[in-house]
Design an enzyme around this catalytic site. Structure first.
Site, PDB file in Angstrom:
ATOM      1  N   ASP A  17       0.916  -1.239   0.143  1.00 27.87           N
ATOM      2  CA  ASP A  17       0.074   0.052  -0.064  1.00 27.87           C
ATOM      3  C   ASP A  17       0.844   1.183  -0.097  1.00 27.87           C
ATOM      4  O   ASP A  17       2.021   1.393   0.636  1.00 27.87           O
ATOM      5  CB  ASP A  17      -0.785  -0.290   1.253  1.00 27.87           C
ATOM      6  CG  ASP A  17      -1.750   1.050   1.240  1.00 27.87           C
ATOM      7  OD1 ASP A  17      -2.192   1.805   0.471  1.00 27.87           O
ATOM      8  OD2 ASP A  17      -2.114   1.534   2.412  1.00 27.87           O
ATOM      9  N   ASP A  53      -0.087   4.895   0.846  1.00 25.41           N
ATOM     10  CA  ASP A  53      -0.604   5.782   2.004  1.00 25.41           C
ATOM     11  C   ASP A  53      -0.427   5.342   3.213  1.00 25.41           C
ATOM     12  O   ASP A  53      -1.442   4.254   3.488  1.00 25.41           O
ATOM     13  CB  ASP A  53      -2.198   6.497   1.552  1.00 25.41           C
ATOM     14  CG  ASP A  53      -2.155   7.168   0.206  1.00 25.41           C
ATOM     15  OD1 ASP A  53      -1.088   7.834  -0.331  1.00 25.41           O
ATOM     16  OD2 ASP A  53      -3.247   6.764  -0.202  1.00 25.41           O
TER      17      ASP A  53
END
Length: 147
Positions: free
Chosen positions: A6, A8
């Site tokens: 991922d 963020d």
């Protein structure tokens, strides 16, 4: 192994930037809606080295959800990847609202649900949780896995 990371909160420090905008511009309800919000995120400590280290032995992709509050997030995330990980890595950027649709062995994410993480067929490593508070713990766990 196929590993998805991922962006963020795992590669880029979303929370720090969000808090800073809320502190300096309290009238902004959705800091992530501001232009250049995603492009200007600082890397999380150890994230860039970890990404490159994992890429030496595994097939590694960045799997990030777009911001519905900021249509520029698609472009800004792409620019962030080029600026921090290099142009070649932009070919390994996947922007998808449902992470459970992808097939792979590992998903490293700061959330375990909400964007399809709960339906991911492989193992989800919950970044910034008790067992995985930082990148060195993630790297140790992946090294120890026999998938």
């Amino acid at each position: 192994m196929i590993i998805y990371i991922d962006m963020d909160g795992v590669l880029a420090d979303y929370d720090k930037a969000f808090a800073e905008v809320r502190r300096t511009q309290p009238d902004i309800d959705y800091p992530q809606s501001l232009p250049q919000f995603f492009e200007n995120l600082e890397p999380i400590v150890g994230a860039i080295d970890a990404f490159h280290q994992l890429s030496e032995k595994h097939e590694v992709y960045i799997l990030t959800a777009p911001s519905n509050r900021n249509p520029l997030s698609y472009t800004e995330k792409r620019l962030w990847v080029e600026n921090h990980l290099g142009f070649d890595v932009t070919e390994r950027l996947i922007i998808c609202s449902n992470k459970g649709l992808l097939k792979g062995d590992i998903l490293i994410d700061d959330n375990i649900d909400g964007k399809g993480q709960e339906n991911f067929e492989g193992k989800v490593l919950h970044f910034s949780s008790e067992p995985f508070p930082h990148w060195s713990k993630i790297l140790n766990a992946i090294t120890a896995m026999k998938l």
